[in-house]
Design an enzyme around this catalytic site. Structure first.
Site, mmCIF file in Angstrom:
data_model
loop_
_atom_site.group_PDB
_atom_site.id
_atom_site.type_symbol
_atom_site.label_atom_id
_atom_site.label_comp_id
_atom_site.label_asym_id
_atom_site.label_seq_id
_atom_site.Cartn_x
_atom_site.Cartn_y
_atom_site.Cartn_z
ATOM 1 N N GLY A 91 86.827 46.805 54.944
ATOM 2 C CA GLY A 91 86.362 46.280 53.679
ATOM 3 C C GLY A 91 86.413 47.323 52.577
ATOM 4 O O GLY A 91 86.716 47.009 51.417
ATOM 5 N N ASP A 286 74.247 49.047 57.174
ATOM 6 C CA ASP A 286 74.951 49.497 58.375
ATOM 7 C C ASP A 286 74.001 49.982 59.461
ATOM 8 O O ASP A 286 74.390 50.110 60.626
ATOM 9 C CB ASP A 286 75.950 50.599 58.032
ATOM 10 C CG ASP A 286 77.197 50.055 57.340
ATOM 11 O OD1 ASP A 286 77.423 48.835 57.414
ATOM 12 O OD2 ASP A 286 77.926 50.844 56.721
ATOM 13 N N LYS A 312 79.762 41.235 57.719
ATOM 14 C CA LYS A 312 80.323 42.484 58.219
ATOM 15 C C LYS A 312 81.407 42.153 59.257
ATOM 16 O O LYS A 312 81.946 41.059 59.277
ATOM 17 C CB LYS A 312 79.215 43.349 58.812
ATOM 18 C CG LYS A 312 78.172 43.803 57.794
ATOM 19 C CD LYS A 312 78.777 44.765 56.782
ATOM 20 C CE LYS A 312 77.726 45.332 55.844
ATOM 21 N NZ LYS A 312 78.308 46.329 54.912
#
Length: 403
Positions: A91, A286, A312
């Site tokens: 990403g 994350d 994600k």
């Protein structure tokens, strides 16, 4: 790839993996510089390789010598892509490179894995539409064409900071000054800070005017030279988590003054060890998988700001809910929060799934050092931390691999 991890305590010292977040930023700025740059300590992982490959498709020469990448910078306003930019699952690669690709006024095609290409891109689509630029989403690809012009850009703050970072790479090289205005609540502000720090390393000026406005003077060129990738606090969280369960692991290579927001994990670990805290992870999404894992093995926890975990590499909250249930844990996954209830934690009775997500695999691996067990799809660690299982073995944890 399936791994079998035996229960045990880790002992020893390891070097934190290189920060892929900073490596992406430094490589892109090196590519936009006016000369030859050496990026030392670049992460040898799938995501960083994706950025290197995409730069190559734009005509940027890179040469690898060990963990140093030599990059010959060029003026992005003159580049003509010679092939589609293959972003794999990264990403950062996709969102960081779209604004620089808009500088040249040449058509540029981005492609990637299906999960990546399904991620929201409305911010760039809206910017291109309002400024008369091409932005076309096709089957598994995005096509853009500039030229991007200096000016004022307004972005929502409650989406990925990667959109803001992408503009921060491109706007300084334009001939006029620009302004980025951010509306609403700003998520992941620390990642914007990381981009500003990378810009500063290359001598690029961009600064906060106030809490929601960034001023970007135009006519700047990143300064060529040697730059160094710092250790990754996000990756370090997984090996450091072993210390919460009787291990003695020392980590080298982490900058305590780093702009990486994920360095907050140590405060969250301490809170989870003491009780059942409420932790907001909107600025450090994350860390979600490892924090859920620690909560499951400790006393539980309440996590807010989890909405972005859905987009994600996997739907991380749902994936951890499914896998932690195999340890006897119960998670309540809501729209923007996750509750981990304290339950009787036990060894999983079946093989765990990595869900194609590096952070899911590493979080589950930490728990298996307590209980023992197996993970299918463990090769996903190559995305960010290909040496993860090597480091576990170095620390004395038995890891058997079956391809």
């Amino acid at each position: 790839m399936r791994v079998k991890i035996s229960a045990g305590h880790a002992r020893g010292e390891v070097h934190a993996p290189p920060s892929k977040s900073m490596a992406h930023r430094l490589l892109i700025l090196a590519a936009m510089s006016g000369g030859v740059c050496r990026v030392h300590g670049a992460a040898d992982c799938d995501d960083v390789r994706a950025t290197v490959d995409c730069l190559g498709s734009l005509g940027i020469e890179t040469h690898a010598d060990g963990d140093t990448l030599t990059v010959t910078g060029r003026d992005f306003c003159t580049l003509t892509p010679h092939s589609p930019l293959l972003c794999r699952e990264s990403g950062s690669t996709l969102r960081f490179l779209i604004p620089p690709a808009l500088l040249s006024g040449k058509r540029t095609v981005f492609r990637g894995e299906p999960q990546l290409m399904r991620r929201p891109m409305d911010v760039y689509e809206d910017i291109c539409e309002s400024h008369g630029l091409l932005f076309r989403r096709g089957d598994g690809e995005i096509e853009v064409c500039g030229p991007l012009l200096p000016g004022e850009y307004t972005l929502p703050g409650d989406v990925s900071s990667q959109f803001i970072s992408g503009l921060l790479f491109a706007l300084p090289v334009l001939p006029g000054d620009s302004v980025i205005r951010i509306s609403g609540k700003i998520e992941s502000r620390s990642y914007i800070g990381l981009t500003l720090r990378a810009l500063g390393i290359f001598g690029i000026r961009a600064e906060w005017r106030d809490e929601r406005t960034i001023d970007i003077p135009g006519g700047q060129t990143p300064r060529a030279g040697d730059v160094y990738v710092e250790g990754d606090w996000s990756g370090a969280a997984f090996t450091d988590a072993l210390n919460l369960f009787g291990s003695d692991v020392r980590l080298r290579g982490l900058d305590p003054e780093s702009a990486q927001g994920d360095r907050v994990y140590r405060q969250h670990f301490a809170a989870l060890s003491r009780g059942v805290p409420v932790i907001h992870i909107g600025d450090c999404p994350d860390l979600g998988p490892i924090l859920f894992a620690v909560a499951a093995a400790k006393h539980g926890g309440i996590f807010t700001g989890t909405r972005r975990l859905k987009i994600k590499e996997s739907d991380r909250a749902a994936a951890m809910c499914e896998e932690l249930a195999k340890f006897g844990s119960l998670l309540d996954v809501r729209e923007d929060s996750v509750i981990v209830y304290p339950k009787e934690f036990h060894a999983p009775a079946e093989v765990l799934s990595g869900h194609g997500d590096h952070r899911i695999v590493m979080a589950l691996s930490v728990l298996l050092t307590i209980t023992g067990g197996e993970i299918d799809g463990a090769e996903a660690v190559a995305k960010s931390y290909p040496g993860f299982f090597h480091d576990l073995r170095t620390l004395g944890i038995r890891v058997d691999t079956e391809l």
